[in-house]
Design an enzyme around this catalytic site. Sequence first.
Site, mmCIF file in Angstrom:
data_model
loop_
_atom_site.group_PDB
_atom_site.id
_atom_site.type_symbol
_atom_site.label_atom_id
_atom_site.label_comp_id
_atom_site.label_asym_id
_atom_site.label_seq_id
_atom_site.Cartn_x
_atom_site.Cartn_y
_atom_site.Cartn_z
ATOM 1 N N HIS A 286 0.902 -1.324 0.074
ATOM 2 C CA HIS A 286 -0.118 -0.621 -0.050
ATOM 3 C C HIS A 286 0.865 1.252 -0.103
ATOM 4 O O HIS A 286 1.940 1.000 0.425
ATOM 5 C CB HIS A 286 -0.862 0.260 1.026
ATOM 6 C CG HIS A 286 -2.138 -1.802 1.352
ATOM 7 N ND1 HIS A 286 -2.272 -2.546 1.323
ATOM 8 C CD2 HIS A 286 -3.420 -0.895 1.193
ATOM 9 C CE1 HIS A 286 -3.035 -2.919 1.174
ATOM 10 N NE2 HIS A 286 -4.391 -1.565 0.758
ATOM 11 N N ALA B 121 -9.924 4.814 2.648
ATOM 12 C CA ALA B 121 -9.870 6.394 3.124
ATOM 13 C C ALA B 121 -11.386 7.109 2.155
ATOM 14 O O ALA B 121 -12.020 8.144 2.622
ATOM 15 C CB ALA B 121 -8.939 6.892 1.561
ATOM 16 N N GLU C 192 -7.707 8.009 -6.639
ATOM 17 C CA GLU C 192 -9.849 8.432 -6.114
ATOM 18 C C GLU C 192 -9.990 8.407 -4.848
ATOM 19 O O GLU C 192 -10.789 9.550 -4.145
ATOM 20 C CB GLU C 192 -10.606 7.165 -7.138
ATOM 21 C CG GLU C 192 -10.114 7.040 -8.733
ATOM 22 C CD GLU C 192 -11.063 6.983 -9.015
ATOM 23 O OE1 GLU C 192 -11.404 6.520 -11.159
ATOM 24 O OE2 GLU C 192 -12.048 5.718 -8.524
ATOM 25 N N GLU C 193 -9.540 7.084 -4.052
ATOM 26 C CA GLU C 193 -9.537 7.042 -2.791
ATOM 27 C C GLU C 193 -9.265 8.522 -2.077
ATOM 28 O O GLU C 193 -10.409 9.178 -1.023
ATOM 29 C CB GLU C 193 -8.941 6.180 -1.944
ATOM 30 C CG GLU C 193 -10.001 4.472 -2.816
ATOM 31 C CD GLU C 193 -9.953 3.740 -2.931
ATOM 32 O OE1 GLU C 193 -10.731 2.799 -3.234
ATOM 33 O OE2 GLU C 193 -8.696 3.458 -2.183
ATOM 34 N N GLN C 194 -7.642 8.413 -2.615
ATOM 35 C CA GLN C 194 -7.285 10.047 -1.351
ATOM 36 C C GLN C 194 -7.794 11.094 -1.808
ATOM 37 O O GLN C 194 -8.095 12.088 -1.232
ATOM 38 C CB GLN C 194 -5.636 9.513 -1.297
ATOM 39 C CG GLN C 194 -5.076 8.387 -1.359
ATOM 40 C CD GLN C 194 -3.780 8.361 -1.294
ATOM 41 O OE1 GLN C 194 -3.108 9.543 -0.771
ATOM 42 N NE2 GLN C 194 -2.595 7.113 -1.333
ATOM 43 N N PHE D 299 1.005 3.150 6.844
ATOM 44 C CA PHE D 299 -0.379 3.601 7.980
ATOM 45 C C PHE D 299 -1.084 2.967 6.523
ATOM 46 O O PHE D 299 -1.110 3.598 5.830
ATOM 47 C CB PHE D 299 -0.564 4.674 8.630
ATOM 48 C CG PHE D 299 -1.963 4.981 8.355
ATOM 49 C CD1 PHE D 299 -2.574 4.979 9.943
ATOM 50 C CD2 PHE D 299 -2.579 6.140 8.122
ATOM 51 C CE1 PHE D 299 -3.858 5.209 10.389
ATOM 52 C CE2 PHE D 299 -3.354 6.489 8.054
ATOM 53 C CZ PHE D 299 -3.832 6.056 9.748
ATOM 54 N N SER E 242 -6.294 3.950 -6.048
ATOM 55 C CA SER E 242 -5.976 4.652 -4.802
ATOM 56 C C SER E 242 -6.195 5.960 -4.785
ATOM 57 O O SER E 242 -6.145 6.918 -3.589
ATOM 58 C CB SER E 242 -4.398 4.506 -4.683
ATOM 59 O OG SER E 242 -4.496 3.425 -3.660
#
Lengths: 174, 174
Positions: free
Chosen positions: A67, A123, A86-88, A119, A84
Site C-alpha cells: 500500500h 480513505a 480516487e480514494e485519496q 499506515f 488509490s
Amino acid sequence: MDINALNALPYEDFVNIFGNVVEKCPIITAAVWSKRPFVNLSALEAAIDEFIDALPESGKEGILRCHPDLAGRDLQRGTLTQESREEQARAGLDALGSAEASRMARLNEEYKERFGFPFVICARMNDKASILRQLSERCQNERAAERARGIEEVKKICRLRLYGLVLTDAPNKL
Amino acid sequence: MDINALNALPYEDFVNIFGNVVEKCPIITAAVWSKRPFVNLSALEAAIDEFIDALPESGKEGILRCHPDLAGRDLQRGTLTQESREEQARAGLDALGSAEASRMARLNEEYKERFGFPFVICARMNDKASILRQLSERCQNERAAERARGIEEVKKICRLRLYGLVLTDAPNKL
C-alpha cells in the site's frame, strides 16, 4: 454484472477486472478464482477475506507494504493506482494545506519506522481530519494490534472496490 | 549490492527493487522483508521459495495466473512487465514465424482451457523450439503435476531475476 456473469469469467478477465481490489495483490484475486462459483458477491468477498486470514503474519505484513503512503510520494508523482488516486482525492488528501501535509508526512514516517509497514486506512470511510487523528493515535499501538487493524482496513477497502466494480459493471475493464 | 546493503534497505526500496522477482506478486517480496537479515542471497531466495510453498494450492494457482502467456496478447500490445519482455525476447518469442505463432497461440489456449492457469516456463533457460515442445508435452499432464511444475518454473525465473538484480546493482531502481 450479475453473479452468473461473474462466475463465467475466464481467469484473465476476472483478474483484469478485480485484480486490484486488494492493492497491488492480484495474486489474491487470481487465487480465489479457484473457489468459483460464488453464490453471491458476499461469498466472493468472504473467499478473499479467508485467503488473507490464512496467510502467515509475514504475508499480512506483505499486503500492508504493497500500500502507498496516504498523501505521500506516489500521490505527488502521479504513480498511485487509479483506485488509490480516487480514494485519496475523495478524502481530500490531494489538497492538504502545507501544515497538514507536513504533519501527515512526519506521522507517516514515524508510523513506518515504528512498525515496518505503512499506515493503512479506508480513505473512503474517512475525511482528512479523521485520517490525521487516527494516524496519530495508531502510532501508539502495539505492532501486532496494528498489523491486525491494518488488515481490517484492507478488507474494508476491498469490499468497497469490489462492490463499486460490480455495481458499475466495470465496462472499461472488460 | 552486497548482502549488508540489501539487509539495510527500507521495505519501500526493497519492494521497488525486488518486487517483481515473482511476476506481479510484490506481496511475496514485501512479506519476506520481515525475515531479514539474510546471511546471503541464497537465504533470501530460500525465504521466497518457503513463502510460496506454504501457500494453499489456490495461492499457487494464483501466482501462475499472474503470469502472461508466452508470445501472447501482452507481448503484442507492449503491456508485458520489463522483466517478461526481456525474457521472452531473449528466447526469440518476439520474432516467431506465422506458423510458430499460430501453434503457440493454439497450444496456450488448450493449456489454459485444460488447467485454468497459463503455461509457465523459465524462458531464459529455453529457446523457442524447446518452449513449443514442452508446451505441447505438458498439455498432456495431470493438473496437480502441472501446477507443481509451473511453480518450479516460477522459482527458476525468480532465482535468475534475483541474481540479475543483485549482480548488476540495480542502479536504475534505487
